[in-house]
Design an enzyme around this catalytic site. Structure first.
Site, PDB file in Angstrom:
ATOM      1  N   ASN A  91       0.802  -1.229   0.000  1.00  0.00           N
ATOM      2  CA  ASN A  91       0.000   0.000   0.000  1.00  0.00           C
ATOM      3  C   ASN A  91       0.832   1.275   0.000  1.00  0.00           C
ATOM      4  O   ASN A  91       0.387   2.298  -0.522  1.00  0.00           O
ATOM      5  CB  ASN A  91      -0.910  -0.036   1.248  1.00  0.00           C
ATOM      6  CG  ASN A  91      -1.474   1.321   1.592  1.00  0.00           C
ATOM      7  OD1 ASN A  91      -2.431   1.781   0.988  1.00  0.00           O
ATOM      8  ND2 ASN A  91      -0.852   1.979   2.587  1.00  0.00           N
ATOM      9  N   TYR A 156       4.662   9.460 -10.812  1.00  0.00           N
ATOM     10  CA  TYR A 156       3.627   8.701 -10.084  1.00  0.00           C
ATOM     11  C   TYR A 156       2.835   7.823 -11.040  1.00  0.00           C
ATOM     12  O   TYR A 156       2.624   6.634 -10.801  1.00  0.00           O
ATOM     13  CB  TYR A 156       2.698   9.690  -9.375  1.00  0.00           C
ATOM     14  CG  TYR A 156       1.603   9.041  -8.562  1.00  0.00           C
ATOM     15  CD1 TYR A 156       1.863   8.528  -7.298  1.00  0.00           C
ATOM     16  CD2 TYR A 156       0.299   8.942  -9.046  1.00  0.00           C
ATOM     17  CE1 TYR A 156       0.857   7.935  -6.543  1.00  0.00           C
ATOM     18  CE2 TYR A 156      -0.707   8.356  -8.305  1.00  0.00           C
ATOM     19  CZ  TYR A 156      -0.424   7.851  -7.049  1.00  0.00           C
ATOM     20  OH  TYR A 156      -1.421   7.263  -6.311  1.00  0.00           O
ATOM     21  N   LYS A 160       2.418   3.692 -11.202  1.00  0.00           N
ATOM     22  CA  LYS A 160       1.126   3.023 -10.990  1.00  0.00           C
ATOM     23  C   LYS A 160       0.748   2.178 -12.209  1.00  0.00           C
ATOM     24  O   LYS A 160       0.131   1.121 -12.076  1.00  0.00           O
ATOM     25  CB  LYS A 160       0.045   4.043 -10.656  1.00  0.00           C
ATOM     26  CG  LYS A 160       0.278   4.749  -9.307  1.00  0.00           C
ATOM     27  CD  LYS A 160       0.390   3.760  -8.153  1.00  0.00           C
ATOM     28  CE  LYS A 160       0.471   4.422  -6.806  1.00  0.00           C
ATOM     29  NZ  LYS A 160       0.580   3.464  -5.682  1.00  0.00           N
ATOM     30  N   THR A 200      -7.973  23.945  -2.292  1.00  0.00           N
ATOM     31  CA  THR A 200      -7.627  24.762  -3.471  1.00  0.00           C
ATOM     32  C   THR A 200      -8.633  24.590  -4.600  1.00  0.00           C
ATOM     33  O   THR A 200      -8.499  25.236  -5.639  1.00  0.00           O
ATOM     34  CB  THR A 200      -6.235  24.354  -4.011  1.00  0.00           C
ATOM     35  OG1 THR A 200      -6.328  22.987  -4.452  1.00  0.00           O
ATOM     36  CG2 THR A 200      -5.148  24.485  -2.960  1.00  0.00           C
TER      37      THR A 200
HETATM   38  N1  LIG Z   1      -5.441   9.029  -1.461  1.00  0.00           N
HETATM   39  C1  LIG Z   1      -5.719   8.907  -2.746  1.00  0.00           C
HETATM   40  O1  LIG Z   1      -6.514   9.711  -3.301  1.00  0.00           O
HETATM   41  C2  LIG Z   1      -5.119   7.782  -3.551  1.00  0.00           C
HETATM   42  C3  LIG Z   1      -5.695   7.514  -4.810  1.00  0.00           C
HETATM   43  C4  LIG Z   1      -5.204   6.458  -5.550  1.00  0.00           C
HETATM   44  C5  LIG Z   1      -4.176   5.681  -5.070  1.00  0.00           C
HETATM   45  N2  LIG Z   1      -3.628   5.975  -3.860  1.00  0.00           N
HETATM   46  C6  LIG Z   1      -2.554   5.090  -3.394  1.00  0.00           C
HETATM   47  O2  LIG Z   1      -2.978   4.464  -2.209  1.00  0.00           O
HETATM   48  C7  LIG Z   1      -1.834   4.161  -1.397  1.00  0.00           C
HETATM   49  C8  LIG Z   1      -2.035   4.711  -0.005  1.00  0.00           C
HETATM   50  O3  LIG Z   1      -2.164   6.101  -0.106  1.00  0.00           O
HETATM   51  P1  LIG Z   1      -2.774   7.017   1.064  1.00  0.00           P
HETATM   52  O4  LIG Z   1      -3.849   7.796   0.439  1.00  0.00           O
HETATM   53  O5  LIG Z   1      -3.057   6.218   2.269  1.00  0.00           O
HETATM   54  O6  LIG Z   1      -1.494   7.947   1.302  1.00  0.00           O
HETATM   55  P2  LIG Z   1      -0.961   8.663   2.645  1.00  0.00           P
HETATM   56  O7  LIG Z   1       0.054   9.646   2.192  1.00  0.00           O
HETATM   57  O8  LIG Z   1      -2.130   9.144   3.424  1.00  0.00           O
HETATM   58  O9  LIG Z   1      -0.251   7.484   3.444  1.00  0.00           O
HETATM   59  C9  LIG Z   1       0.872   6.816   2.877  1.00  0.00           C
HETATM   60  C10 LIG Z   1       1.601   6.025   3.944  1.00  0.00           C
HETATM   61  O10 LIG Z   1       2.743   5.427   3.317  1.00  0.00           O
HETATM   62  C11 LIG Z   1       3.869   5.665   4.155  1.00  0.00           C
HETATM   63  N3  LIG Z   1       5.111   5.655   3.362  1.00  0.00           N
HETATM   64  C12 LIG Z   1       5.557   6.618   2.515  1.00  0.00           C
HETATM   65  N4  LIG Z   1       6.750   6.264   2.030  1.00  0.00           N
HETATM   66  C13 LIG Z   1       7.056   5.047   2.560  1.00  0.00           C
HETATM   67  C14 LIG Z   1       8.155   4.170   2.441  1.00  0.00           C
HETATM   68  N5  LIG Z   1       9.225   4.472   1.667  1.00  0.00           N
HETATM   69  N6  LIG Z   1       8.133   3.001   3.119  1.00  0.00           N
HETATM   70  C15 LIG Z   1       7.083   2.700   3.918  1.00  0.00           C
HETATM   71  N7  LIG Z   1       6.031   3.501   4.104  1.00  0.00           N
HETATM   72  C16 LIG Z   1       6.005   4.667   3.421  1.00  0.00           C
HETATM   73  C17 LIG Z   1       3.591   7.010   4.806  1.00  0.00           C
HETATM   74  O11 LIG Z   1       4.390   7.214   5.944  1.00  0.00           O
HETATM   75  C18 LIG Z   1       2.108   6.888   5.097  1.00  0.00           C
HETATM   76  O12 LIG Z   1       1.866   6.256   6.324  1.00  0.00           O
HETATM   77  C19 LIG Z   1      -0.643   4.754  -2.129  1.00  0.00           C
HETATM   78  O13 LIG Z   1      -0.002   3.729  -2.871  1.00  0.00           O
HETATM   79  C20 LIG Z   1      -1.259   5.765  -3.068  1.00  0.00           C
HETATM   80  O14 LIG Z   1      -0.476   5.974  -4.211  1.00  0.00           O
HETATM   81  C21 LIG Z   1      -4.069   7.011  -3.084  1.00  0.00           C
END
Ligand SMILES: NC(=O)c1ccc[n+]([C@@H]2O[C@H](COP(=O)([O-])OP(=O)(O)OC[C@H]3O[C@@H](n4cnc5c(N)ncnc54)[C@H](O)[C@@H]3O)[C@@H](O)[C@H]2O)c1
Length: 262
Positions: A91, A156, A160, A200
């Site tokens: 994740n 990014y 993905k 924003t």
């Molecule tokens: N939030 C969105 O709108 C969204 C949409 C599509 C996909 N995603 C994907 O879902 C996943 C989770 O995203 P989220 O929304 O929870 O993001 P977030 O930024 O809220 O949380 C991400 C977590 O990953 C951890 N992290 C970052 N770099 C790391 C590393 N090198 N090793 C271990 N942990 C690490 C952070 O500390 C954090 O706890 C990601 O892969 C993101 O790309 C998010």
């Protein structure tokens, strides 16, 4: 009724906040033992304590997913504690902010390291243990931005898109060992990942194009991953599940029906 993940040992990366936090809570509620990794040690420890207080067996480790040594330590610790690993939610992820014109080499490299190499290292680290157990389920988190392009987030989107193909290739390679590999493609999810983009107005357009009219709660992504981790998905392998409220279901959503004149 037996909980769906009773007997499962699930690794969740990026568990300290956002969707990873929700994955951990959902897997715990479904009966799994948990191995949680993140670079945010304080928040991770707080979550682990909370889950332990509710009766879940939890191992929490510092994990930078881009570091192979961290992965080896985590899997060694997990097998020492729980005997095996049967599930992985890859994740953890970070955003990059440039276009093809201005993405910096540093931003590119770090985004590839975390989002793409991290997923590769995770699958490679757990696969031998899962193979020995004769079962396993890996859920890789991609994004609708791995399927449809945007001008920003160049690196990014590259990662993905790559995760989708990495999952399919791994599904072919690991299926014969009883290990399923699937991808979840979230749309917009209400986590710290979105930063101040709501304030924003940057999300107004995609929300406007989402039939459900809102962004997702992290729990709505965790529910899909829990299904994929469970035996209810026993024949789901190499699949992609889009969880975006219909945002990308059709770019011609508002096209008027054709008028038949004869
Ligand atoms: N939030 C969105 O709108 C969204 C949409 C599509 C996909 N995603 C994907 O879902 C996943 C989770 O995203 P989220 O929304 O929870 O993001 P977030 O930024 O809220 O949380 C991400 C977590 O990953 C951890 N992290 C970052 N770099 C790391 C590393 N090198 N090793 C271990 N942990 C690490 C952070 O500390 C954090 O706890 C990601 O892969 C993101 O790309 C998010």
């Amino acid at each position: 009724m037996r909980a769906r993940l009773d007997g499962a040992v699930v690794v969740v990366t990026g568990a300290a906040m956002g969707q990873g936090h929700a994955h951990a809570r959902r897997c715990a509620a479904e009966g799994a033992d948990l191995v949680l990794g993140d670079i945010r040690d304080g928040e991770l420890a707080t979550l682990a304590e909370r889950l332990r207080a509710d009766g879940t067996r939890v191992l929490a480790r510092h994990l930078d997913v881009s570091d192979g040594e961290h992965w080896r330590d985590l899997v060694d610790a997990a097998t020492a504690e729980f005997g095996t690993v049967t599930g992985l939610v890859n994740n953890a992820g970070i955003m990059s902010h440039g276009s093809v014109l201005d993405e910096t080499p540093d931003d590119w490299a770090r985004t590839i390291a975390v989002n793409q190499t991290g997923v590769f290292l995770g699958m490679q680290a757990v696969a031998p243990v899962m193979r020995a157990a004769g079962r396993g389920s890996i859920v890789n988190v991609a994004s609708t931005l791995g399927r449809y392009a945007s001008t920003v987030g160049f690196a990014y989107q590259a990662t993905k898109g790559a995760v989708r193909m990495m999952s399919k290739s791994a599904a072919l390679a690991l299926g014969p060992a009883g290990i399923r590999v699937n991808t979840v493609l979230p749309g917009l999810v209400d986590t710290p990942f979105l930063g101040n983009s709501r304030d924003t107005g940057a999300l107004d357009d995609p929300i406007g194009r989402t039939p459900l009219g809102r962004i997702a709660e992290p729990e709505e992504i965790a529910a899909v991953a829990a299904f994929l981790l469970s035996d209810e998905a026993s024949y789901v392998n190499g699949a992609e599940i889009v969880v975006d409220g219909g945002m990308t279901a059709g770019s011609l959503r508002s096209l008027k029906p054709a008028v038949v004149t004869s």
